[in-house]
Design an enzyme around this catalytic site. Structure first.
Site, mmCIF file in Angstrom:
data_model
loop_
_atom_site.group_PDB
_atom_site.id
_atom_site.type_symbol
_atom_site.label_atom_id
_atom_site.label_comp_id
_atom_site.label_asym_id
_atom_site.label_seq_id
_atom_site.Cartn_x
_atom_site.Cartn_y
_atom_site.Cartn_z
ATOM 1 N N LYS A 194 36.308 42.552 43.279
ATOM 2 C CA LYS A 194 34.970 43.019 42.881
ATOM 3 C C LYS A 194 33.944 42.726 43.967
ATOM 4 C CE LYS A 194 33.197 38.779 41.814
ATOM 5 N NZ LYS A 194 31.881 38.187 42.094
ATOM 6 N N THR A 251 28.180 42.188 39.908
ATOM 7 C CA THR A 251 27.990 41.993 41.347
ATOM 8 C C THR A 251 27.564 43.271 42.061
ATOM 9 O OG1 THR A 251 30.378 42.275 41.640
ATOM 10 C CG2 THR A 251 29.555 40.037 41.572
#
Length: 336
Positions: A194, A251
């Site tokens: 991620k 994120t």
């Protein structure tokens, strides 16, 4: 939550380690927080807060910064490691001889081992053997929000259901939910990959490509993470859960993310070195990009977004050209 007599050693006094130490202490656990720079630990002890990373958030009385590693590990019941991935192996080697047999080890480090690309549970097993329980803590969780007591949910993964439940019980509170799983591989892949996609999202937003492009990048990025994770033995439900989709959305969309800020800086023409200096903390996705690309190639997994981010980071490709290369790919079915 487990009994108040429990003693935790938290190894790593950056923003994340400090935030988890504060959380555990608020939950009634005695915490010894250790960092590798004695002068910084002395400052934490004097100030009773981490003024560098979490200013204005006081330490609970049962949180004790410790400068000596031997003292940090003396008489503890549990050990939690929260250091950057590049320091993970050295941290485990440092504590290995001080760890009593049978003491479990959990970590909140996200990433892969640099150069080798190994998952962190593989690193831990090589250094510490396989006789003690281990667990991974991951999910959408900015340190500042955890330390501030804002609502957060994470996942704890361990091959031992009993150990996963125990670690989750220490973390769980009115404002912090900790779920459990036995999918260590999936949670580790989700936590590492991620960060790569967050760099891509930062590049896209830095180039002012808009919300549509960001949504497409997150969605197709999740597809890439799932392809790699499933090929490595992870479980689908992990990638659509907190440690996959949840962490990815966090994120990619919020500027608290160091990886997203790296992408924003690259989009405006900064070098990696300049961006790192500006951010002032480790940016895990930079190293993870290369290792994930290597794993994908070895397994024959197609990861076009990751590939283009690697070209930007390591081959000097202009960010606009990277996006253009993705747009020019042949059309194909979305599923399959």
């Amino acid at each position: 939550m487990s009994g108040a007599s429990t003693v935790f050693a938290v190894i790593g006094a950056g923003s994340w380690g400090t935030a988890l130490a504060i959380l555990l202490a608020r939950n009634g656990v005695k915490v010894k927080l250790w960092g590798h720079l004695p002068e910084e630990m002395q400052a934490l002890a004097n100030d009773r807060e981490n003024r560098v990373f979490l200013p204005g958030i006081p330490f609970p009385e049962n949180l004790h910064p410790v400068a000596e590693l031997t003292e940090a590990l003396k008489g503890v019941d549990e050990v939690l490691v929260a250091v950057p991935s590049h320091a993970f192996a050295s941290a485990l080697k440092n504590i290995a001889s001080y760890l009593p047999s049978g003491i479990g080890l959990c970590w909140a480090t996200k990433g892969l081992e640099p150069e080798t690309g190994r998952l962190l549970h593989e690193v831990a097993e090589e250094i510490l053997g396989n006789t003690r329980p281990t667990a991974v803590i991951s999910g959408p969780s900015f340190a500042k929000e955890v330390a501030a007591g804002l609502p957060t949910a994470v996942t704890v993964a361990s091959e031992s259901e009993v150990y996963a439940e125990r670690i989750a019980s220490y973390l769980h509170s009115d404002c912090f939910r900790a779920y459990t799983t036995n999918d260590v591989i999936g949670l580790e892949i989700g936590g590492a990959a991620k960060n790569v996609m967050a760099i891509g999202a930062g590049i896209s937003d830095g180039l002012h490509f808009g919300a549509n492009a960001r949504a497409a990048l997150i969605t197709r990025g999740l597809n890439e993470i799932m392809r790699l994770g499933l090929a490595m033995g992870g479980k689908m439900e992990t990638f659509i859960g907190l440690g996959g989709m949840g962490d990815l959305v966090l994120t990619c969309t919020d500027d608290q993310s160091r990886n997203r800020r790296m992408g924003l800086a690259l989009a405006r023409g900064a070098t990696i070195k300049q961006a790192k200096q500006e951010i002032g903390q480790e940016v895990e996705g930079v190293m993870a990009t290369r290792e994930i690309c290597s794993k994908a190639h070895a397994l024959g997994v197609e990861m076009p977004i990751t590939e283009q981010i690697q070209r930007v980071l390591y081959q000097g490709l202009d960010p606009k050209s990277a996006v253009q290369a993705l747009l020019e790919r042949d059309k194909k079915p979305e599923i399959g």
